[in-house]
Design an enzyme around this catalytic site. Structure first.
Site, PDB file in Angstrom:
ATOM      1  N   ASN A 156       0.832  -1.202   0.000  1.00  0.00           N
ATOM      2  CA  ASN A 156       0.000   0.000   0.000  1.00  0.00           C
ATOM      3  C   ASN A 156       0.865   1.249   0.000  1.00  0.00           C
ATOM      4  O   ASN A 156       1.946   1.276   0.583  1.00  0.00           O
ATOM      5  CB  ASN A 156      -0.954   0.003   1.204  1.00  0.00           C
ATOM      6  CG  ASN A 156      -0.390   0.731   2.401  1.00  0.00           C
ATOM      7  OD1 ASN A 156      -0.490   1.964   2.491  1.00  0.00           O
ATOM      8  ND2 ASN A 156       0.218  -0.013   3.328  1.00  0.00           N
ATOM      9  N   ASN A 184       5.861  -1.667  11.653  1.00  0.00           N
ATOM     10  CA  ASN A 184       5.072  -1.158  10.533  1.00  0.00           C
ATOM     11  C   ASN A 184       5.404  -1.977   9.280  1.00  0.00           C
ATOM     12  O   ASN A 184       6.065  -3.013   9.354  1.00  0.00           O
ATOM     13  CB  ASN A 184       5.375   0.332  10.323  1.00  0.00           C
ATOM     14  CG  ASN A 184       4.182   1.117   9.807  1.00  0.00           C
ATOM     15  OD1 ASN A 184       3.452   0.650   8.938  1.00  0.00           O
ATOM     16  ND2 ASN A 184       3.989   2.312  10.334  1.00  0.00           N
ATOM     17  N   LYS A 188       5.275   3.560  17.113  1.00  0.00           N
ATOM     18  CA  LYS A 188       5.334   2.437  16.178  1.00  0.00           C
ATOM     19  C   LYS A 188       6.565   2.595  15.302  1.00  0.00           C
ATOM     20  O   LYS A 188       6.773   3.655  14.698  1.00  0.00           O
ATOM     21  CB  LYS A 188       4.063   2.410  15.319  1.00  0.00           C
ATOM     22  CG  LYS A 188       3.931   1.165  14.441  1.00  0.00           C
ATOM     23  CD  LYS A 188       2.540   1.096  13.819  1.00  0.00           C
ATOM     24  CE  LYS A 188       2.325  -0.217  13.069  1.00  0.00           C
ATOM     25  NZ  LYS A 188       0.937  -0.351  12.572  1.00  0.00           N
ATOM     26  N   ASN A 218       5.024   5.985   3.438  1.00  0.00           N
ATOM     27  CA  ASN A 218       4.221   6.632   2.397  1.00  0.00           C
ATOM     28  C   ASN A 218       3.999   8.122   2.585  1.00  0.00           C
ATOM     29  O   ASN A 218       3.275   8.744   1.810  1.00  0.00           O
ATOM     30  CB  ASN A 218       2.866   5.921   2.294  1.00  0.00           C
ATOM     31  CG  ASN A 218       3.025   4.458   1.916  1.00  0.00           C
ATOM     32  OD1 ASN A 218       3.819   4.125   1.046  1.00  0.00           O
ATOM     33  ND2 ASN A 218       2.298   3.584   2.606  1.00  0.00           N
ATOM     34  N   THR A 219       4.598   8.706   3.613  1.00  0.00           N
ATOM     35  CA  THR A 219       4.611  10.157   3.781  1.00  0.00           C
ATOM     36  C   THR A 219       6.051  10.614   3.703  1.00  0.00           C
ATOM     37  O   THR A 219       6.874  10.191   4.522  1.00  0.00           O
ATOM     38  CB  THR A 219       3.995  10.560   5.142  1.00  0.00           C
ATOM     39  OG1 THR A 219       2.616  10.192   5.156  1.00  0.00           O
ATOM     40  CG2 THR A 219       4.112  12.063   5.368  1.00  0.00           C
ATOM     41  N   SER A 227       5.564   5.006   8.784  1.00  0.00           N
ATOM     42  CA  SER A 227       4.996   4.688   7.483  1.00  0.00           C
ATOM     43  C   SER A 227       5.950   5.139   6.382  1.00  0.00           C
ATOM     44  O   SER A 227       6.519   6.232   6.459  1.00  0.00           O
ATOM     45  CB  SER A 227       3.649   5.391   7.299  1.00  0.00           C
ATOM     46  OG  SER A 227       3.222   5.297   5.945  1.00  0.00           O
ATOM     47  N   PHE A 261      -1.838   8.009   4.300  1.00  0.00           N
ATOM     48  CA  PHE A 261      -2.611   8.584   5.414  1.00  0.00           C
ATOM     49  C   PHE A 261      -3.866   9.310   4.927  1.00  0.00           C
ATOM     50  O   PHE A 261      -4.160  10.444   5.353  1.00  0.00           O
ATOM     51  CB  PHE A 261      -1.758   9.551   6.244  1.00  0.00           C
ATOM     52  CG  PHE A 261      -0.667   8.931   7.071  1.00  0.00           C
ATOM     53  CD1 PHE A 261      -0.570   7.563   7.239  1.00  0.00           C
ATOM     54  CD2 PHE A 261       0.295   9.733   7.677  1.00  0.00           C
ATOM     55  CE1 PHE A 261       0.449   7.003   8.020  1.00  0.00           C
ATOM     56  CE2 PHE A 261       1.314   9.188   8.446  1.00  0.00           C
ATOM     57  CZ  PHE A 261       1.393   7.826   8.625  1.00  0.00           C
TER      58      PHE A 261
END
Length: 343
Positions: free
Chosen positions: A111, A247, A218, A180-181, A178, A115
């Site tokens: 993915n 994560n 996390k 993805n940021t 994450s 967010f």
């Protein structure tokens, strides 16, 4: 474990767009809640952690219910705790679609959602309306940085989310892991992470001065072993209540899926079965470092009761799943809990 669902998934659902299928499945779970609520709770071993009582060790990881719209419906499926989010200070649409991809051969998902969520204010309003229903699962709230907020203003962004959401959380999680940021994982460096966590702790105490909300962080599986231990040391030094390991990963090693297919998917966090070994190793290293008192939540590649037991044996107090929920269906949480020790 849910063979009819697995056949349906493998031969029908894999043809549907993953994100649309997720939303459809989640709507069905919420619609079915009046029925599933009447199913007797599965017997489990209660866990006392962070001053909270969990009905059993198994919960749903952040990412499935980003906006807190189905907490109690998910609880009726057998999850003892539900972690919502990641929620950011400001609403944001996330990354362009497609941004969610299945790897069925690996029982994995990639993915790069980014967010996508309604923002802390909207989620806080929804949680205030919900209240604290009797018999509800333990509620974790996972908070992250708004994408457009520059790194130098990250603390203020996390403080905003904390002020709005901490009043409704059984525990609060700072997500700095994450992939993805852009730039988010840079916040895992201890010299940056310490002032961030200190600020979140201070803000949480301001909005709940008489009822301390537990705070966790996390971490990513892609940290070096040295950096994992540095974060563990920081958690102890500043009095965090726990760590969540881990994560998603940016690595693509050891996958059965055709490399060209994997390359075509592009960037994003990989979750599911391929993550199990590294996530277990990170958790075991952290437990050895911090000793017995810090609460550890193990997540990443947990599909079966044996996977969950392995993580508990490695030092986890609690465990979470998500990707296997996609592959195994609504019966999966109860089946997994039934395979854990009940005493």
């Amino acid at each position: 474990m849910g063979r009819p669902y697995r056949l349906l998934f493998d031969h029908v659902l894999t043809r549907a767009d993953p994100e649309r299928a997720h939303h459809a499945a989640f709507r069905a779970i919420r619609a079915a809640a009046p029925v599933t609520r009447r199913v007797p709770d599965v017997a489990g071993r209660p866990v006392e952690a962070m001053g909270l009582r969990f009905p059993h060790p198994f919960g749903l990881a952040a990412g499935f219910d980003k906006n807190g719209v189905g907490i109690d419906a998910l609880g009726t499926l057998g999850f003892g705790h539900v972690e919502i989010g990641t929620v950011t200070g400001e609403a944001q649409p996330g990354n362009p679609r497609p941004r969610l991809f299945r790897l069925p051969l690996d029982r994995a998902v990639v993915n790069r959602m980014g967010f996508n969520n309604e923002g802390a204010e909207a989620v806080a309003t929804r949680l205030a309306r919900r209240g604290r229903p009797e018999g509800a699962p333990v509620l974790g709230i996972n908070i992250g940085k708004t994408k457009v907020v520059p790194a130098e203003h990250a603390i203020a962004d996390y403080e905003k989310s904390t002020g709005l959401l901490a009043p409704h959380a059984d525990y609060l999680v700072v997500n700095v892991s994450s992939p993805n940021t852009p730039g988010l994982r840079d916040l895992q460096a201890v010299e940056v992470l310490e002032p961030l966590l200190t600020a979140v702790r201070r803000r949480a105490d301001q909005v709940r001065p008489d009822d301390r909300v537990p705070l966790l962080v996390k971490i990513a599986p892609d940290l070096s072993d040295e950096d994992v231990l540095a974060v563990a040391d920081l958690a102890v030094a500043i009095g965090l209540d726990g760590l969540i390991a881990t994560n998603t990963t940016i690595t693509r090693e050891g996958l059965r899926t055709d490399p060209a297919t994997v390359a075509g998917i592009g960037a994003g966090g990989l979750s599911g079965a391929p993550l199990r070994e590294r996530a277990t190793a990170v958790l075991r290293a952290v437990r050895e470092r911090v000793g017995p008192d810090l609460t550890l939540i193990g997540v990443g590649g947990i599909s079966t009761p044996a996977d969950a037991r392995e993580r508990l044996d490695a030092g986890a107090d609690l465990v979470q799943g998500y990707t296997a929920f996609v592959y195994e269906g609504a019966l999966w949480p109860r089946t997994l809990v039934a395979g854990l020790p009940s005493a």
